[in-house]
Design an enzyme around this catalytic site. Structure first.
Site, PDB file in Angstrom:
ATOM      1  N   GLY B  15     -13.546  51.117 -25.301  1.00 54.07           N
ATOM      2  CA  GLY B  15     -12.384  51.783 -25.491  1.00 54.07           C
ATOM      3  C   GLY B  15     -12.583  53.153 -25.895  1.00 54.07           C
ATOM      4  N   PHE B  18      -8.624  57.537 -29.465  1.00 55.75           N
ATOM      5  CA  PHE B  18      -9.171  58.282 -30.521  1.00 55.75           C
ATOM      6  C   PHE B  18     -10.406  57.930 -31.148  1.00 55.75           C
ATOM      7  CE2 PHE B  18      -4.889  59.964 -30.160  1.00 55.75           C
ATOM      8  CZ  PHE B  18      -4.822  61.309 -30.100  1.00 55.75           C
ATOM      9  N   VAL B  83     -13.510  45.450 -19.516  1.00 54.91           N
ATOM     10  CA  VAL B  83     -14.248  44.552 -20.138  1.00 54.91           C
ATOM     11  C   VAL B  83     -13.580  43.185 -19.793  1.00 54.91           C
ATOM     12  CG1 VAL B  83     -14.952  43.908 -22.451  1.00 54.91           C
ATOM     13  CG2 VAL B  83     -15.306  46.268 -21.757  1.00 54.91           C
ATOM     14  N   GLU B 174      11.066  60.856 -31.025  1.00 59.11           N
ATOM     15  CA  GLU B 174      10.490  61.797 -30.145  1.00 59.11           C
ATOM     16  C   GLU B 174      11.188  61.719 -28.845  1.00 59.11           C
ATOM     17  OE1 GLU B 174       6.432  60.910 -29.873  1.00 59.11           O
ATOM     18  OE2 GLU B 174       5.961  61.720 -31.797  1.00 59.11           O
ATOM     19  N   ASP B 303      -6.136  50.864 -33.774  1.00 56.66           N
ATOM     20  CA  ASP B 303      -5.072  49.959 -33.712  1.00 56.66           C
ATOM     21  C   ASP B 303      -5.439  48.409 -33.473  1.00 56.66           C
ATOM     22  OD1 ASP B 303      -2.963  51.453 -34.104  1.00 56.66           O
ATOM     23  OD2 ASP B 303      -2.038  51.299 -32.028  1.00 56.66           O
TER      24      ASP B 303
END
Lengths: 443, 443
Positions: B15, B18, B83, B174, B303
């Site tokens: 992954g 960030f 994966v 947003e 996360d």
């Protein structure tokens, strides 16, 4: 046609490429209600498509919203729709299940790729005529690099890195040149790859490149591309394309991971109640005024039309379409005033073609140019003609970044197909259809 | 684990968000061979996704090629792959049909949208977690405007122009704010539309917006959004989504053309030989050191992980993932030297949230900020953290253009699905599989 009706006359322009967009803009102050129809909500700046395909600029940078083009054009509307059928007798266009009537019709639907009956080409070769094509080709080439990076078998790796470009016109030459630059730029991202394995092959059926330009420029282009490492084959035709190979007319076969189809096009005429007479490449025959042979109030321009000048057909470049767009608008105004349309005359300001590696060729009046100057002129001219200040700025910055640092900015395998969005509601209810038919010219 | 093997240890990071990207970069000089695996060849700057969805910036501007990130990272490789399975016993990762062994594993696969069992949501609501999602949502909203422009029935037109946003967290806020701005910007492109018809509805199950921030900021956000014309509904749940409507828990139904799903997520753990223990939202339980409960040499961050600080779970923002990426790299280095990993401690530099209409909110230390200052800070911070000089420049120029001229640059219904490219060769031959297994760490 001679006596204008008491309501405002209605003009429909089908297709918003160079010709259609110019026609709609030029018609804006004619007194007619104008409707511009295109299947996309944007104009594509086709000359820079190859740079999108080669990871140089973003697709968004060469697309411009049609509604913004028409913002300052009074009595001009835009309809995003596929034209299903035209009826010259009833004088109506059927689009999105609506039926819209016209007094004047400008057909500017351009051309589409023709695979010339080569088996497998439609399935395995990449055309390069739309933004979708360009993004798909970019994703594909970058994906091939990723596959090659994890491939150990040298022959398979070579195949993945081989690109065959079919067609030695401007698009084929541009693609070959920019792929050489892409290879240079992207090298350091793949430390494990041997870039000797990357072959760029340009296949041309004729005996020279850039057949529309003087021979000398084609020969210079050939030398330049060969210097850059491109394999240029003349008098070679592709006889078959498979998922992993290209077969040539001389019986040889080349394993390849990517085939770019830059050869062959035909006019893209919408279905009509009666097919107008056509010339070569299924282009519509037009009078010198650009009117269809059988219909006074229907015009065809750009790649769709077979226009001749001094007994020779026009070559299908953007300036021709732009100038034709201006002419049809003027001719429709003439007709609205009960006057006769005037013949189209193309003012040839010159031709430029870009090769890559800081080289281009050009013919300006009697002068033939080769090397850096026409390269720079090509970029400058296209930057100036690119619609939209923001797009110009973005493309300029990308070029400065790319050429100064030898880098490519948009090396992203980025496809909106990777999403799984809900399918947009497709078929409009029938009452909406009627509403559209009435409202399309309501303004 | 305690006695390092004689060959270099191998670390795999799964992954490249960030957390994962930071972990791979921080591991680069650890002495380990590092392999970063992601299904895309780019990192997505998730905080700006909503601006892509609202036609403000191009998708390319917030994606950054992972190979470029790793250019200066020695002994670090990238593999573009899905994966398929992880085996903690065998210490292998199966990806693209290859089997790659690891000594250390960092799981950073993030989270995915959870539709909370609401019927129809998965089929008809738009999530906003990937670039593909953002581009699809942009295309959809712009397409709704085109449909509305040719719709005469006022109720149907209202439906086409209604957007329902589910979820009152940062993404929901947003989206609501930027849609108000989009409406303002795009008005003049649709002279025939009555923009009173455009409703933006924000639905929140709780009693306040931005639940992770102090109540006062949520209340300010609510007032601000209502000032901008957004309809904010509290204590309301969505019970069903259809192609044309949203049903609410109070029994009411709203006809709508677009549903944005900004509520609910769950950890996106790849399949494994044994499912690790999980906490809420299927997040993996981790020790304070971020190691999995049952596996010393496997870490989970971002996360995907349920990490706690001072007895409270972390909130799942980017700075947490970034700092965790640094920590796991340090902990793996500790383990390579035979030392014990150290606990992760999140240093909270503050929180900012952007609303729109030149307003934002923030909490920096003990200070609560509202209005223009946190709005500007939000944009500045995200501009600084956006990877890549070119991307920063492009985004900055788009913002200057957009905010100074009240315009939106990327109003293009531009989908690469419109192309019909040949399907890329999908299944690798089995011998390639073996080659990959061997070469993945061959550097």
């Amino acid at each position: 046609m001679q006596s204008p009706p008491s309501r405002s006359p209605r003009a429909i322009v089908v297709g918003a490429g160079f010709g259609g967009m110019q026609a709609a803009q030029s018609l804006a102050r004619s007194g007619a209600d104008v409707l511009l129809i295109d299947r996309n909500n944007y104009n594509t700046f086709v000359p820079l498509l190859y740079q999108v395909a080669a990871a140089q600029i973003a697709p968004e940078s060469i697309a411009y919203p049609l509604r913004t083009v028409l913002r300052r054009a009074p009595r001009t509307r835009f309809l995003m729709a596929d034209v299903q059928r035209i009826d010259f007798e009833q004088q109506v266009v059927k689009a999105n299940d609506a039926t819209i009537s016209y007094d004047y019709l400008v057909l500017a639907t351009g051309s589409q790729t023709q695979f010339l009956g080569v088996p497998g080409a439609a399935d395995h070769a990449f055309p390069l005529r739309t933004l979708g094509h360009a993004a798909a080709l970019r994703n594909h080439i970058l994906h091939r690099f990723e596959q090659a990076a994890r491939e150990r078998d040298p022959l398979r790796r070579q195949r993945l890195l081989t690109v065959v470009i079919v067609g030695g016109g401007p698009t084929g030459v541009e693609m070959a040149g920019t792929l050489v630059e892409l290879k240079q730029a992207i090298k350091r991202d793949y430390p494990g790859l041997n870039w000797q394995d990357m072959q760029i092959v340009l296949v041309q059926s004729g005996e020279n490149l850039l057949a529309d330009l003087p021979d000398r420029l084609g020969r210079y282009t050939t030398r330049k591309l060969r210097q850059l490492g491109v394999k240029v084959h003349f008098q070679t035709r592709v006889s078959r394309v498979t998922e992993q190979t290209v077969d040539f007319s001389d019986g040889s076969t080349l394993p390849t991971g990517t085939v770019v189809w830059a050869a062959g096009l035909e006019a893209a005429m919408p279905t009509a109640n009666a097919a107008p007479p056509t010339a070569r490449k299924r282009k519509l025959k037009v009078r010198p005024t650009l009117q269809l042979v059988d219909h006074d109030n229907v015009y065809a321009i750009g790649d769709l039309a077979h226009a001749e000048q001094n007994g020779k057909p026009l070559t299908g470049v953007a300036p021709e379409a732009l100038q034709q767009g201006v002419t049809v608008a003027r001719n429709i105004r003439q007709q609205m005033r009960g006057k006769a349309p005037k013949p189209f005359r193309y003012l040839n300001k010159g031709r430029l073609a870009i090769i890559g590696g800081y080289a281009g060729v050009g013919k300006i009046g009697p002068f033939l140019l080769t090397g850096f100057l026409p390269w720079l002129m090509w970029l400058s001219v296209h930057l100036v003609y690119l619609p939209g200040f923001r797009n110009r700025l973005m493309v300029l910055l990308n070029w400065l970044h790319g050429y100064s640092r030898g880098d490519r900015a948009i090396r992203l395998i980025l496809s909106s197909t990777s999403a799984t969005p809900p399918a947009p509601t497709s078929s409009a209810p029938s009452s909406q259809t009627l509403a559209l038919a009435k409202s399309a010219h309501s303004l």
